[in-house]
Design an enzyme around this catalytic site. Structure first.
Site, mmCIF file in Angstrom:
data_model
loop_
_atom_site.group_PDB
_atom_site.id
_atom_site.type_symbol
_atom_site.label_atom_id
_atom_site.label_comp_id
_atom_site.label_asym_id
_atom_site.label_seq_id
_atom_site.Cartn_x
_atom_site.Cartn_y
_atom_site.Cartn_z
ATOM 1 N N TYR A 104 0.753 -1.280 0.174
ATOM 2 C CA TYR A 104 -0.075 0.096 -0.027
ATOM 3 C C TYR A 104 0.922 1.054 0.249
ATOM 4 O O TYR A 104 1.813 1.294 0.617
ATOM 5 C CB TYR A 104 -0.968 -0.003 1.268
ATOM 6 C CG TYR A 104 -1.785 1.361 1.441
ATOM 7 C CD1 TYR A 104 -2.930 1.136 0.412
ATOM 8 C CD2 TYR A 104 -1.426 2.422 2.170
ATOM 9 C CE1 TYR A 104 -3.656 2.540 0.538
ATOM 10 C CE2 TYR A 104 -2.160 3.485 2.371
ATOM 11 C CZ TYR A 104 -3.234 3.531 1.210
ATOM 12 O OH TYR A 104 -4.163 4.678 1.231
ATOM 13 N N VAL A 105 0.500 2.147 -0.920
ATOM 14 C CA VAL A 105 1.147 3.459 -1.025
ATOM 15 C C VAL A 105 0.061 4.564 -0.784
ATOM 16 O O VAL A 105 -0.934 4.354 -1.289
ATOM 17 C CB VAL A 105 1.838 3.817 -2.287
ATOM 18 C CG1 VAL A 105 2.627 5.264 -2.335
ATOM 19 C CG2 VAL A 105 2.970 2.636 -2.396
ATOM 20 N N TYR A 116 2.617 -3.672 -12.302
ATOM 21 C CA TYR A 116 3.220 -4.981 -12.042
ATOM 22 C C TYR A 116 3.963 -5.639 -13.319
ATOM 23 O O TYR A 116 4.790 -6.181 -13.331
ATOM 24 C CB TYR A 116 2.121 -5.895 -11.438
ATOM 25 C CG TYR A 116 1.952 -5.562 -9.947
ATOM 26 C CD1 TYR A 116 2.590 -4.936 -8.984
ATOM 27 C CD2 TYR A 116 0.419 -5.699 -9.472
ATOM 28 C CE1 TYR A 116 2.251 -4.383 -7.813
ATOM 29 C CE2 TYR A 116 0.294 -5.341 -8.087
ATOM 30 C CZ TYR A 116 1.100 -4.755 -7.540
ATOM 31 O OH TYR A 116 0.488 -4.348 -6.394
#
Length: 159
Positions: free
Chosen positions: A87-88, A132
């Site tokens: 998570y960012v 990704y």
């Protein structure tokens, strides 16, 4: 701005839980988090840790985290790294924090001699899937995740 990645400490448990809650809201499950600070503290720093976590910081301020654990491949005969959550914070997205976290985790897997680095991503999260893929990940389209939990777990265990 530089992203610093460091191992989580017991002092980070409240921050990690806050990030988990923010992630759950982003993933459209804001009420699904059952974890508490004591539960996370035990899971990460207890006598038999179930997982590890790293914190991403910018200017000394936490802006993200990754929580992972060791899995195992019978085919390679070696452990692997399974990324449970990355998570960012919204304000730090697009600034290389997620990339720094993935690179850091890949380094952990490599340095420990582990064969794989795996994770799941929601199919509707197109920006994450594209990110990704750009980082070299390959979708395992022929595999589907199976889960038994809650009442179904109780029923299965009682058979």
């Amino acid at each position: 701005m530089t992203t610093d990645i460091r191992p989580a400490t017991p002092d980070d448990v409240a921050t990690i839980l806050n990030f988990v809650r923010e992630l759950a809201a982003f993933e459209r499950e804001p009420d699904a988090v059952e974890a508490t600070e004591p539960m996370l503290a035990e899971a990460l720093f207890g006598t038999a840790p179930a997982a590890e976590a790293v914190i991403a910081e910018r200017g000394g301020v936490p802006v993200g985290f990754a929580l992972f654990f060791r899995n195992f491949s019978t085919w390679t005969g070696r452990p692997g790294l399974y990324l449970e959550d990355l998570y960012v914070t919204p304000s730090a997205r697009g600034g290389g924090v997620g990339k720094a976290l993935l690179i850091h985790l890949a380094g952990i897997a490599r340095d420990r001699g582990w064969a794989r680095f795996e994770w799941s991503v929601l199919d509707w999260n197109t920006p994450a899937v594209e990110f990704y893929r750009a980082m070299g990940a390959r979708g395992m389209e022929e595999w589907t995740v199976q889960r038994v939990s809650g009442e179904a777990l109780e029923k299965l265990a009682g058979r």
